[in-house]
Design an enzyme around this catalytic site. Structure first.
Site, PDB file in Angstrom:
ATOM      1  CE  LYS A   1       9.138 -56.384  24.283  1.00  0.00           C
ATOM      2  NZ  LYS A   1      10.108 -57.067  25.162  1.00  0.00           N
TER       3      LYS A   1
ATOM      4  NE  ARG B   1      13.186 -59.937  18.781  1.00  0.00           N
ATOM      5  CZ  ARG B   1      11.877 -60.061  18.970  1.00  0.00           C
ATOM      6  NH1 ARG B   1      11.221 -59.134  19.679  1.00  0.00           N
ATOM      7  NH2 ARG B   1      11.212 -61.078  18.456  1.00  0.00           N
TER       8      ARG B   1
END
Length: 419
Positions: free
Chosen positions: A341, A375
C-alpha cells in the site's frame, strides 16, 4: 472499554498527555503503574470520579480528562479515564463497580479477558481455518483493469483462474477475488459489471480448489450472485454499508470480513477527524458486527479489518499496527490488509513494485501484535513470513509444539524433554 496494551511506555505517555496529563506526571505514572492499562471512554463525571477514587484506594494509578466523546454518545460532562494497575487491582475495582450497576464491572472483566483471548476457528461455508493454531494467508486476485499494483494483469478470466490455482500451490488459505478497485483513480462501475468480471472466476475456482473463495465487494447484489456461484466469504470494505448486505450473507452459511472505513471507496474523506482512532474504529466495528449477528451470521463466521489507508493518515495507520491488541476486545479474528500500500511507499519512498520488503515487515509486526489473517499479493513470500512469525509468537509447526522440534527438523519424544 478496552485494554490499551501499549507497544511501549512511550505510547502510554503519549496517551496520557493527550488526556491532559503533564509530561512529567505521565512519565511518573507509567513508572508507578504496572500490569495492565485500561481505558474508559465517555464515563459520566460523577461515576468517573468514583472510579478514580476507588482505583486509587486499591493502589492503582488513575488519570482523567475531558472525554473525546462529549456530546457524541456521551454526556456533556463525560470524562475519559486511563487506569494503570495490576490484574488484582482491576478485579477489586470490578467488585466495587458491581454495586453501582450499569454493567461496568462486566466491561472490566471483558477488557481483562481480551489480553488472553485467542482466535478460534473461522468458518466459511464448508471451510474452516483454525486461527488459534496458525495465521491465515489471503491471496489477492484482482480481476480489474485499474488496481493500484497489478491492474490489468489478471483481467482476463483465464489468466485470473490460472493465478488463483498458483496461489493455492503457494500456500494461500483463502483466495480473495475483487472486481472493483478501491483505487481513487479507478473508474466507477455498477454491480452488473462487477459480477461480469468476478463471476466466471469465482465459479471456476470454486470447482477446482479446496480453499474458500472470498469476494471483495460492498454491494449486496454482487454478494448474492457470487455466493450462488460458490464464494463462501464476503470481504466488505465498507463494513456492511449496503442495507441488504447483512441479510444476504445471513441467509446462508458464508463468512464475512467487516472492515472499518471513514468515507467511501475511491475517495478521501471530507474530514480526517477521529475522536480517538482506535475508539472510533472499535465502535464502528462493534455496531456493524452486531448488525451481522442480528441478520443471522454466526460469530464464528465473522472477522474484522481496521481498514488500513481507508480514511486514515499515515501516522494513524502506523498507530493502528501498534494497537492491534486493543481490537481483541471485540472477540473476532483480525485481518490486516496492507500489502504494497501507499503508506508503505510513503515511509520508504518506493513505488508499489518495490514494496515487498516493507510489506513483509508490516505483516510480521502485525502478526506479532495479534493479527490472525494477512491479505497479500505475494503469496509465496508472505506464507513464509507468516510461518516464521507463527514460530516467533509461540504457535506450532504442523501442530507440533516448538519445544519438541530439533534444529534438524526431527521431533523428539516427550520423555527426552524431561529433566
Amino acid at each position: 472499554m478496552r485494554v490499551l496494551n501499549p507497544f511501549n511506555g512511550k505510547q502510554t505517555i503519549t496517551d496520557l498527555i493527550a488526556l491532559g496529563v503533564s509530561r512529567r506526571e505521565a512519565e511518573l505514572n507509567v513508572r508507578r503503574g504496572s500490569g495492565r492499562t485500561l481505558r474508559f471512554d465517555g464515563v459520566p463525571q460523577v461515576l468517573a470520579h468514583g472510579i478514580v477514587a476507588e482505583f486509587g484506594r486499591v493502589g492503582g494509578v488513575a488519570n482523567a480528562g475531558p472525554s473525546a466523546y462529549r456530546g457524541h454518545s456521551a454526556p456533556d460532562d463525560a470524562l475519559d479515564l486511563i487506569l494503570l494497575g495490576t490484574v488484582i487491582q482491576f478485579e477489586m475495582l470490578a467488585g466495587a463497580l458491581a454495586a453501582t450497576g450499569g454493567g461496568l464491572e462486566g466491561a472490566v472483566h471483558q477488557a481483562l479477558a481480551s489480553t488472553t483471548w485467542g482466535a478460534g476457528v473461522l468458518r466459511m461455508g464448508p471451510h474452516a481455518i483454525d486461527l488459534g493454531r496458525r495465521v491465515g494467508v489471503m491471496g489477492i486476485l484482482n480481476v480489474t483493469p485499474d488496481s493500484f499494483f497489478d491492474g490489468g494483469r489478471y483481467f482476463d478470466p483465464d489468466r485470473a483462474v490460472e493465478r488463483g490455482l498458483a496461489m493455492v500451490q503457494e500456500g494461500a488459505d483463502i483466495i480473495d477475488v475483487g472486481g472493483d478497485s478501491a483505487n481513487g483513480e479507478a473508474a466507477a462501475i455498477d454491480a452488473a459489471e462487477e459480477i461480469r468480471r468476478v463471476g466466471p472466476v469465482v465459479k471456476a475456482l470454486a470447482r477446482q480448489v479446496a480453499v474458500p473463495i472470498a469476494v471483495d465487494t460492498h454491494r449486496a447484489e454482487t454478494a448474492a450472485a457470487v455466493l450462488d456461484l460458490g464464494a463462501t466469504l464476503i470481504n466488505d470494505i465498507t463494513g456492511l454499508s449496503d442495507p441488504e448486505m447483512a441479510s444476504v450473507i445471513g441467509r446462508g452459511d458464508a463468512g464475512v470480513c467487516v472492515m472499518h472505513i471513514l468515507g467511501v471507496p475511491k475517495s478521501f474523506p471530507a474530514k480526517w477527524h477521529y475522536r480517538t482512532v482506535l475508539g472510533d474504529i472499535i465502535r464502528f466495528l462493534e455496531t456493524r458486527t452486531d448488525l451481522a449477528i442480528s441478520a443471522g451470521v454466526r460469530r464464528d463466521r465473522i472477522c474484522i479489518d481496521p481498514g488500513i489507508e481507508f480514511g486514515k493518515l499515515i501516522g494513524q495507520d502506523l498507530d493502528i499496527f501498534r494497537r492491534i491488541p486493543e481490537l481483541h476486545v471485540l472477540g473476532f479474528p483480525i485481518l490486516i490488509a496492507a500489502s504494497r500500500k501507499t503508506m508503505i511507499g510513503n515511509v520508504l519512498g518506493l513505488a508499489s513494485k518495490e514494496r515487498l520488503e516493507g510489506t513483509a515487515a508490516v505483516n510480521a509486526f502485525s502478526i506479532a501484535r495479534g493479527a490472525h489473517i494477512i491479505r497479500v499479493h505475494d503469496v509465496q513470500s508472505m506464507v513464509r513470513i507468516a510461518r516464521m512469525s507463527e514460530a516467533l509468537v509461540g504457535l506450532t509447526i504442523d501442530g507440533t509444539p516448538m519445544e519438541r522440534c530439533r534444529s534438524d527438523g526431527k521431533i523428539v519424544d516427550v520423555e527426552e524433554t524431561l529433566g
